[in-house]
Design a protein around this motif. Structure first.
Motif: not given
Length: 136
Positions: A33-38, A45-48, A115, A117
């Motif tokens: 699962r990955t969160d992407i912030y801009e 990218l924050v990748v578990d 995690v 980053y």
């Protein structure tokens, strides 16, 4: 008036990992699962990657594709038998297609507590610029 029926054929392609590689490890492969912030200057990218550390995480950029591979090791307490598990053990793999907006020379990666980053700075042309408006 009769209704016209159209048939649409959907072609499902195999995931990128299955198209290009053959697995030689006998472990499951999970998509992390990955969160992407801009921000105006970068993508983050924050990748578990549970169980992963800097020794077993690889980040590769090849032909505009950023690929993350992690092969974590799981240690069990000595003398204990696993009675119940909430998640399966396995490797992680995920790929992202990058546009020309990313400055490939300055990508940074850091892993902490499972995690990852990733900091992907925007290239100069992709950064927003403020245009001064003058009276007329």
């Amino acid at each position: 008036m009769a209704e016209e029926t159209k048939t649409i054929e959907v072609k499902q392609e195999a995931p990128l990992a299955e198209q290009q590689t053959e697995r030689i490890r006998d472990r499951r492969v999970y998509t992390p699962r990955t969160d992407i912030y801009e921000t105006s200057n970068e993508l983050v990218l924050v990748v578990d990657l549970p169980g992963a550390d800097e020794k077993n995480v690889d980040v590769v950029l090849e032909k505009n594709v950023l690929t993350i591979n992690a092969m974590p090791t799981f240690e069990r307490p000595e003398g204990f038998t696993l009675a119940y598990a909430e998640y399966g053990e396995g490797d992680f793999k995920r790929s992202f297609a990058l546009s020309d907006e990313v400055d490939r020379e300055h990508i940074e990666a850091k892993v902490k507590n499972g995690v990852l980053y990733l900091r992907l700075p925007k290239a100069g042309a992709a950064k927003p610029t403020k245009i001064d408006v003058k009276a007329g």
